[in-house]
Design a protein around this motif. Structure first.
Motif, PDB file in Angstrom:
ATOM      1  N   LYS A   1      14.291  -1.857  -8.183  1.00  0.00           N
ATOM      2  CA  LYS A   1      14.273  -1.080  -6.991  1.00  0.00           C
ATOM      3  C   LYS A   1      13.198  -0.071  -6.754  1.00  0.00           C
ATOM      4  O   LYS A   1      12.509   0.285  -5.762  1.00  0.00           O
ATOM      5  CB  LYS A   1      15.642  -0.592  -6.577  1.00  0.00           C
ATOM      6  N   GLU A   2      13.099   0.722  -7.905  1.00  0.00           N
ATOM      7  CA  GLU A   2      12.168   1.974  -7.941  1.00  0.00           C
ATOM      8  C   GLU A   2      10.850   1.445  -7.897  1.00  0.00           C
ATOM      9  O   GLU A   2      10.116   1.945  -7.483  1.00  0.00           O
ATOM     10  CB  GLU A   2      12.453   2.820  -9.078  1.00  0.00           C
ATOM     11  N   TRP A   3      10.764   0.057  -8.664  1.00  0.00           N
ATOM     12  CA  TRP A   3       9.433  -0.510  -8.755  1.00  0.00           C
ATOM     13  C   TRP A   3       8.838  -0.906  -7.439  1.00  0.00           C
ATOM     14  O   TRP A   3       7.711  -0.619  -6.968  1.00  0.00           O
ATOM     15  CB  TRP A   3       9.466  -1.865  -9.698  1.00  0.00           C
ATOM     16  N   ARG A   4       9.803  -1.327  -6.600  1.00  0.00           N
ATOM     17  CA  ARG A   4       9.264  -1.867  -5.367  1.00  0.00           C
ATOM     18  C   ARG A   4       8.833  -0.495  -4.482  1.00  0.00           C
ATOM     19  O   ARG A   4       8.131  -0.828  -3.685  1.00  0.00           O
ATOM     20  CB  ARG A   4      10.385  -2.605  -4.499  1.00  0.00           C
ATOM     21  N   ASN A   5       9.411   0.657  -4.767  1.00  0.00           N
ATOM     22  CA  ASN A   5       8.992   1.654  -3.947  1.00  0.00           C
ATOM     23  C   ASN A   5       7.642   1.986  -4.433  1.00  0.00           C
ATOM     24  O   ASN A   5       6.795   2.714  -3.570  1.00  0.00           O
ATOM     25  CB  ASN A   5      10.119   2.884  -4.094  1.00  0.00           C
ATOM     26  N   ILE A   6       7.254   1.937  -5.567  1.00  0.00           N
ATOM     27  CA  ILE A   6       6.025   2.282  -6.181  1.00  0.00           C
ATOM     28  C   ILE A   6       4.983   1.371  -5.779  1.00  0.00           C
ATOM     29  O   ILE A   6       3.866   1.639  -5.463  1.00  0.00           O
ATOM     30  CB  ILE A   6       6.016   2.445  -7.894  1.00  0.00           C
TER      31      ILE A   6
END
Length: 337
Positions: A85-90
């Motif tokens: 989920k954090e990867w998708r934000n970055i």
């Protein structure tokens, strides 16, 4: 321009499974990308350039691939320890990527406008009208005429150069801090290539976006990059300032790459090429990975693996025993092509 590193790779090792064994595609790669700079990564196909960039984006397919060890630091934070989920934000927001082939990267079932707006919907709170205005602004920024009309068209209706410009617009949609361009000018004619490179240089200056340019073309590197990394068989063999390395290459592989560039001022019956091919991952069990193709190979090269050493007089780093001999009396023996 700030010289603080925005993206750092430390001792990155990426392997892929074949049968029951894992073979290293990237082996101990370390470098940093500074804020606002354009960094070039060059090497033949199979040298590990694209795998390095995919690892930086968290896009290594698992299975068959996996990151064995190392760190991927973005603004000091290790991206290996974050959730999907954090990867998708970055991804697509702070770190974006332009892939090699725009025709396979764009969805043929959706219009250019739909695909451009997707990133804006994911990462911003813009209204539909504002998102459309931003898409038109982006298309104009990358030099596409009649931008409003292009939004309604499908990828197959555009030329190769136009599709590549759309890909750059998509990558720049959220004003990323880092842009990774994987062979952005492959399969484009020379005039379009020049326009794409000029566009990337313009975007770098206008938005201060840090760019990693992956290519096999040293002419492209000389044109727009500040520093260059030369990769071979999953390792960095030389890195440093572009002008220094192109004027005074220290690794035999870099010398071979430069010698392979055609010189219009000289008439030759045959163009130079480095003998042999890049070894398969894991096939070189000991010694220097370039030894089988090297024109300056000697005994030690076949038995020991050289480390990346700093050349203080040039300010570059090189992985070659020729620079660590320091008085050893072994004689260099050339290989036959």
């Amino acid at each position: 321009m700030s010289k603080e590193p925005i993206l750092q790779l430390k001792n990155l090792k990426v392997s892929f499974q074949s049968g029951k064994k894992f073979f290293p595609a990237v082996d101990g790669v370390s470098f940093e990308l500074r804020e606002g700079e354009i960094l070039g990564i060059v090497g033949e196909s199979g040298s590990g350039k694209s795998v390095t960039s995919l690892a930086s984006m968290g896009l290594i397919p698992s299975p068959p691939g996996k990151i064995e060890s190392g760190e991927i630091l973005f603004e000091g934070k290790d991206l290996r320890n974050i959730s999907e989920k954090e990867w998708r934000n970055i991804r697509g927001n702070q770190i974006s990527m332009i892939f090699q082939e725009p025709m396979t990267s764009l969805n043929p079932l959706f219009t250019v406008g739909n695909q451009l707006m997707e990133a804006l919907k994911l990462h911003t709170d813009l209204s539909k009208a504002d998102a459309k205005a931003r898409c038109i602004e982006l298309l104009r920024l990358v030099g596409i005429p009649r931008a409003e009309g292009i939004l309604k068209e499908y990828p197959h209706q555009l030329s190769g150069g136009m599709r590549q410009r759309v890909m750059i617009a998509m990558a720049m949609a959220c004003n990323p801090r880092v842009l990774i361009a994987d062979e952005p000018t492959t399969a484009l004619d020379v005039t379009i290539q020049a326009q794409i490179l000029a566009l990337m240089k313009h975007l770098n200056k206008k938005t201060n976006t840090s760019i990693i340019l992956i290519t096999h073309d040293l002419g492209v590197v000389a044109e727009i990059c500040e520093r260059v990394i030369v990769m071979y068989a999953g390792q960095i063999v030389e890195q440093g300032d572009v002008r220094t390395i192109l004027k005074n290459p220290q690794h035999p592989y870099t010398k071979g790459l430069l010698k392979s560039v055609p010189d219009l001022r000289q008439k030759k019956d045959r163009l130079y090429s480095i003998p042999g091919t890049v070894p398969l991952p894991g096939s070189v069990q000991k010694g220097c990975r370039f030894a089988a193709r090297c024109a300056e190979v000697f005994g030690k090269c076949h038995n020991e693996s050289p480390e990346l050493v700093q050349l203080e007089n040039l300010g570059t780093e090189v992985r070659c025993f020729l620079h660590t001999l320091k008085g050893e009396s072994e004689t260099c023996v050339g290989v036959t092509s």
